[in-house]
Scaffold this active site. Structure first.
Site, PDB file in Angstrom:
ATOM      1  N   LYS A  42      -7.820   7.896   9.092  1.00  0.00           N
ATOM      2  CA  LYS A  42      -8.222   6.273   9.369  1.00  0.00           C
ATOM      3  C   LYS A  42      -8.487   5.774  10.621  1.00  0.00           C
ATOM      4  O   LYS A  42      -9.207   4.863  10.793  1.00  0.00           O
ATOM      5  CB  LYS A  42      -7.145   5.381   8.637  1.00  0.00           C
ATOM      6  CG  LYS A  42      -7.044   5.864   7.215  1.00  0.00           C
ATOM      7  CD  LYS A  42      -5.688   4.826   6.814  1.00  0.00           C
ATOM      8  CE  LYS A  42      -5.817   4.879   5.052  1.00  0.00           C
ATOM      9  NZ  LYS A  42      -4.603   4.154   4.649  1.00  0.00           N
ATOM     10  N   GLY A  69       0.675  -1.257  -0.030  1.00  0.00           N
ATOM     11  CA  GLY A  69      -0.005   0.086  -0.102  1.00  0.00           C
ATOM     12  C   GLY A  69       0.845   1.298   0.005  1.00  0.00           C
ATOM     13  O   GLY A  69       2.071   1.160   0.068  1.00  0.00           O
ATOM     14  N   GLU A  92       0.244 -10.278   4.290  1.00  0.00           N
ATOM     15  CA  GLU A  92       0.356  -9.131   5.143  1.00  0.00           C
ATOM     16  C   GLU A  92       0.375  -9.859   6.684  1.00  0.00           C
ATOM     17  O   GLU A  92       1.115  -9.716   7.667  1.00  0.00           O
ATOM     18  CB  GLU A  92      -0.395  -8.218   5.003  1.00  0.00           C
ATOM     19  CG  GLU A  92      -0.095  -7.246   4.287  1.00  0.00           C
ATOM     20  CD  GLU A  92      -1.231  -6.210   3.531  1.00  0.00           C
ATOM     21  OE1 GLU A  92      -0.964  -5.227   2.964  1.00  0.00           O
ATOM     22  OE2 GLU A  92      -2.239  -6.197   4.252  1.00  0.00           O
TER      23      GLU A  92
HETATM   24  C1  A5P Z   1      -3.027  -3.839   1.634  1.00  0.00           C
HETATM   25  O1  A5P Z   1      -3.464  -4.998   1.282  1.00  0.00           O
HETATM   26  C2  A5P Z   1      -3.640  -3.233   2.731  1.00  0.00           C
HETATM   27  O2  A5P Z   1      -3.812  -3.959   3.961  1.00  0.00           O
HETATM   28  C3  A5P Z   1      -3.051  -1.779   3.010  1.00  0.00           C
HETATM   29  O3  A5P Z   1      -2.181  -1.913   4.062  1.00  0.00           O
HETATM   30  C4  A5P Z   1      -4.110  -1.031   3.349  1.00  0.00           C
HETATM   31  O4  A5P Z   1      -5.109  -0.966   2.284  1.00  0.00           O
HETATM   32  C5  A5P Z   1      -3.673   0.599   3.530  1.00  0.00           C
HETATM   33  O5  A5P Z   1      -3.393   1.074   2.111  1.00  0.00           O
HETATM   34  P1  A5P Z   1      -2.781   2.294   1.877  1.00  0.00           P
HETATM   35  O6  A5P Z   1      -1.457   2.615   2.603  1.00  0.00           O
HETATM   36  O7  A5P Z   1      -2.535   2.523   0.266  1.00  0.00           O
HETATM   37  O8  A5P Z   1      -3.718   3.289   2.319  1.00  0.00           O
END
Ligand code: A5P
Length: 233
Positions: free
Chosen positions: A128, A34, A110
């Protein structure tokens, strides 16, 4: 993307800079996926412009590519052994460090990377942070491809209030790095989340879900003005 300004750039930079302060040379670290994590990769590169004295276990193919581009030694989770630290983003979190993850579809790897780490630091933006996770986000649930519609039906049969299979731009189900399908499930508005998570995991066909309830040690939250909030403070 060239020519496009990221409105959350300052927030992500603040979280990434604080994360890099917590990394020591010689560490083996897990990196999730992400935009926040990729900002950490940029910050690592700025901190060590030459050889990077870290070993990295990436949780997604995109993170792996970026880590290799940055000249880092990339390891498979099983080669690496226990990780000193895992750093990852979140879609939503609360003050108790309960997270929804998997917006990018990488939740299974993850969770495996986080589970192998001695310490897990979340990098995200202050917006968030919510009172109860699930207010704005559904929880991604990774299910096996074989018979995914039956698994979806089992989930909808009293386990989750609503759910939809995640699709790619071509309209076909999105397939994860591990070859599974993602079903995005609404969370109940009240009730015990630990019990809900156990119920999700018990459904036949479910591989893993994106609730990370008792895993994070610290959250580094960047604000749009570039300031930082930490949990715990
Ligand atoms: C990926 O699968 C997710 O778990 C990311 O950690 C989560 O969606 C946060 O993403 P961003 O940092 O792009 O907001």
């Amino acid at each position: 993307m060239r020519g496009v300004t990221d409105p959350k750039d300052a927030a992500r930079r603040a979280a990434a800079a604080a994360a890099v302060e917590r990394i020591e040379p010689g560490m083996t670290i897990g990196l999730g996926s992400g935009r926040s994590v990729w900002k950490v990769l940029e910050a690592i590169r700025e901190r060590w412009p030459g050889e990077v004295p870290l070993r990295v276990v990436p949780a997604s193919s995109q993170t792996e590519e970026l880590a290799r581009d940055a000249g880092m030694e990339v390891l498979d989770l099983d080669e690496a052994g226990p990780l000193h630290l895992a750093i990852d983003g979140a879609d939503e979190l609360d003050q108790r460090l309960r997270l929804i993850k998997g917006g990018g579809g990488a939740l299974l790897r993850e969770k495996l990377v986080v589970a192998a780490a001695k310490r897990f630091i979340v990098v995200a933006e202050t917006d968030k942070l919510v009172d109860r996770i699930g207010e704005h986000w559904r929880v991604p649930v990774e299910v096996v491809r074989f018979g995914w519609r039956s698994t979806l039906a089992r989930l909808l049969d009293g386990v989750v209030p609503a759910a939809d299979v995640r699709c790619s731009d071509d309209g076909a189900p999105f397939i994860t790095d591990e070859g599974h399908v993602i079903v995005d499930c609404a969370l109940p508005r009240a009730g015990d989340l630990d019990e809900f998570a156990v119920g999700l995991k018990a459904v036949i066909g479910v591989v893993e879900h994106g609730l990370f309830l008792d895993m994070a040690d610290e959250a580094l939250l960047g604000a749009l003005d570039g300031t930082l909030e930490t949990i715990p403070t």
